[in-house]
Design an enzyme around this catalytic site. Structure first.
Site, mmCIF file in Angstrom:
data_model
loop_
_atom_site.group_PDB
_atom_site.id
_atom_site.type_symbol
_atom_site.label_atom_id
_atom_site.label_comp_id
_atom_site.label_asym_id
_atom_site.label_seq_id
_atom_site.Cartn_x
_atom_site.Cartn_y
_atom_site.Cartn_z
ATOM 1 N N ASP A 175 1.049 -1.420 0.005
ATOM 2 C CA ASP A 175 0.058 0.020 -0.011
ATOM 3 C C ASP A 175 0.895 1.254 0.062
ATOM 4 O O ASP A 175 1.670 1.334 0.895
ATOM 5 C CB ASP A 175 -0.929 0.000 1.312
ATOM 6 C CG ASP A 175 -1.890 1.139 1.279
ATOM 7 O OD1 ASP A 175 -1.605 2.340 0.754
ATOM 8 O OD2 ASP A 175 -2.778 0.965 2.338
ATOM 9 N N ASP A 185 -5.292 7.977 -4.856
ATOM 10 C CA ASP A 185 -5.625 9.301 -4.439
ATOM 11 C C ASP A 185 -6.636 9.569 -3.213
ATOM 12 O O ASP A 185 -6.307 10.004 -1.957
ATOM 13 C CB ASP A 185 -6.554 10.129 -5.686
ATOM 14 C CG ASP A 185 -6.270 11.570 -5.624
ATOM 15 O OD1 ASP A 185 -5.666 12.141 -4.843
ATOM 16 O OD2 ASP A 185 -7.018 12.167 -6.496
ATOM 17 N N THR A 187 -2.963 2.949 -14.185
ATOM 18 C CA THR A 187 -3.469 1.652 -14.555
ATOM 19 C C THR A 187 -4.642 1.239 -13.826
ATOM 20 O O THR A 187 -5.016 -0.006 -13.875
ATOM 21 C CB THR A 187 -2.308 0.699 -14.440
ATOM 22 O OG1 THR A 187 -2.229 0.431 -12.797
ATOM 23 C CG2 THR A 187 -1.241 1.049 -15.130
HETATM 24 P P1 ADP Z 1 -5.279 6.222 -12.093
HETATM 25 O O1 ADP Z 1 -6.493 7.364 -11.883
HETATM 26 O O2 ADP Z 1 -3.879 7.082 -12.288
HETATM 27 O O3 ADP Z 1 -5.334 4.987 -12.954
HETATM 28 P P2 ADP Z 1 -5.772 4.820 -9.885
HETATM 29 O O4 ADP Z 1 -5.469 5.170 -8.374
HETATM 30 O O5 ADP Z 1 -7.124 4.731 -10.124
HETATM 31 O O6 ADP Z 1 -5.093 5.410 -10.403
HETATM 32 O O7 ADP Z 1 -5.163 3.341 -9.753
HETATM 33 C C1 ADP Z 1 -3.593 3.352 -9.901
HETATM 34 C C2 ADP Z 1 -3.126 1.655 -9.507
HETATM 35 O O8 ADP Z 1 -2.998 2.084 -8.186
HETATM 36 C C3 ADP Z 1 -4.151 0.565 -9.616
HETATM 37 O O9 ADP Z 1 -3.494 -0.495 -10.024
HETATM 38 C C4 ADP Z 1 -4.688 0.416 -8.412
HETATM 39 O O10 ADP Z 1 -4.882 -0.993 -8.022
HETATM 40 C C5 ADP Z 1 -3.471 0.737 -7.404
HETATM 41 N N1 ADP Z 1 -3.916 1.225 -5.955
HETATM 42 C C6 ADP Z 1 -4.967 1.510 -5.431
HETATM 43 N N2 ADP Z 1 -4.909 2.058 -4.221
HETATM 44 C C7 ADP Z 1 -3.748 1.781 -3.925
HETATM 45 C C8 ADP Z 1 -2.839 1.833 -2.552
HETATM 46 N N3 ADP Z 1 -3.395 2.543 -1.580
HETATM 47 N N4 ADP Z 1 -1.407 1.691 -2.771
HETATM 48 C C9 ADP Z 1 -0.773 1.215 -3.963
HETATM 49 N N5 ADP Z 1 -1.589 1.087 -5.183
HETATM 50 C C10 ADP Z 1 -2.947 1.449 -5.015
#
Ligand code: ADP
Length: 183
Positions: free
Chosen positions: A16, A40, A128
């Site tokens: 995370d 975000d 992604t």
């Molecule tokens: P974007 O809008 O740039 O596509 P997202 O936040 O929707 O960004 O997703 C980007 C990636 O981060 C996805 O693979 C998602 O599964 C992953 N993700 C979501 N939450 C977390 C987290 N807390 N820590 C790390 N990766 C995360």
């Protein structure tokens, strides 16, 4: 899994992004800088209101943050010292400059980190999730940009860490890092 370029380690972990104890974590933000879902949402929930307050001040000063660009704020209550908010491209078939914008998002984030003396940087997999960039191509593009930035700043970084949320994403980034060309 890691690769070493000069004195910089490029590493991969499953985890995370909000839990990383590093100099700076990167947020997969949107152009409004007002928060959203995915990474975000997790960063704003974990860091508390100070992050959004700074994002709103940046918005007032310069408007939002266009795709491919990055801005820096406090990390509020998170273990990291700072947050760099970058905006990746929305995938729209690949013929709309998506790869160049993704490369720029990683590159601008690392330029900002270097300017601020932040030596250990953790990224999520930008674009992604909600933005639907295909994972394999995203991973290849991320490492192209990271390796180029480390080449431009050979003394700036101790570690650039990719933090992947799922086993599948980790495998895709492992393949891409294994085959990435280091000049
Ligand atoms: P974007 O809008 O740039 O596509 P997202 O936040 O929707 O960004 O997703 C980007 C990636 O981060 C996805 O693979 C998602 O599964 C992953 N993700 C979501 N939450 C977390 C987290 N807390 N820590 C790390 N990766 C995360």
């Amino acid at each position: 899994m890691e690769r070493v370029i000069g004195t910089t380690r490029i590493t991969l972990v499953r985890g995370d992004i909000t839990q990383q104890t590093v100099d700076v974590i990167v947020n997969a933000a949107n152009s409004s800088l007002l928060g959203g879902g995915g990474v975000d949402g997790a960063i704003h929930r974990g860091g508390g209101p100070a992050i959004l307050e700074e994002c709103m001040a940046i918005r007032a000063a310069q408007g939002g943050c266009p795709p491919g660009q990055a801005v820096i704020t406090t990390a509020g209550q998170l273990p990291a010292r700072r947050v760099i908010h970058t905006v990746g491209p929305v995938w729209n078939g690949g013929g709309h400059g998506e790869a160049a914008l993704l490369r720029s998002a990683y590159g601008r984030s690392l330029e900002l980190a270097a300017e601020h003396g932040l030596r250990v940087v953790a990224f999520p997999s930008i674009s992604t999730g909600a933005y639907r960039f295909p994972i394999g191509k995203a991973a290849t593009t991320a490492f192209e940009a990271i390796i180029a930035a480390v080449g431009r700043h050979p003394e700036a970084f101790d570690e650039v860490r990719m933090v992947l949320f799922s086993a599948g994403d980790l495998a895709a980034y492992r393949d891409a890092l294994t085959t990435a060309k280091v000049a």
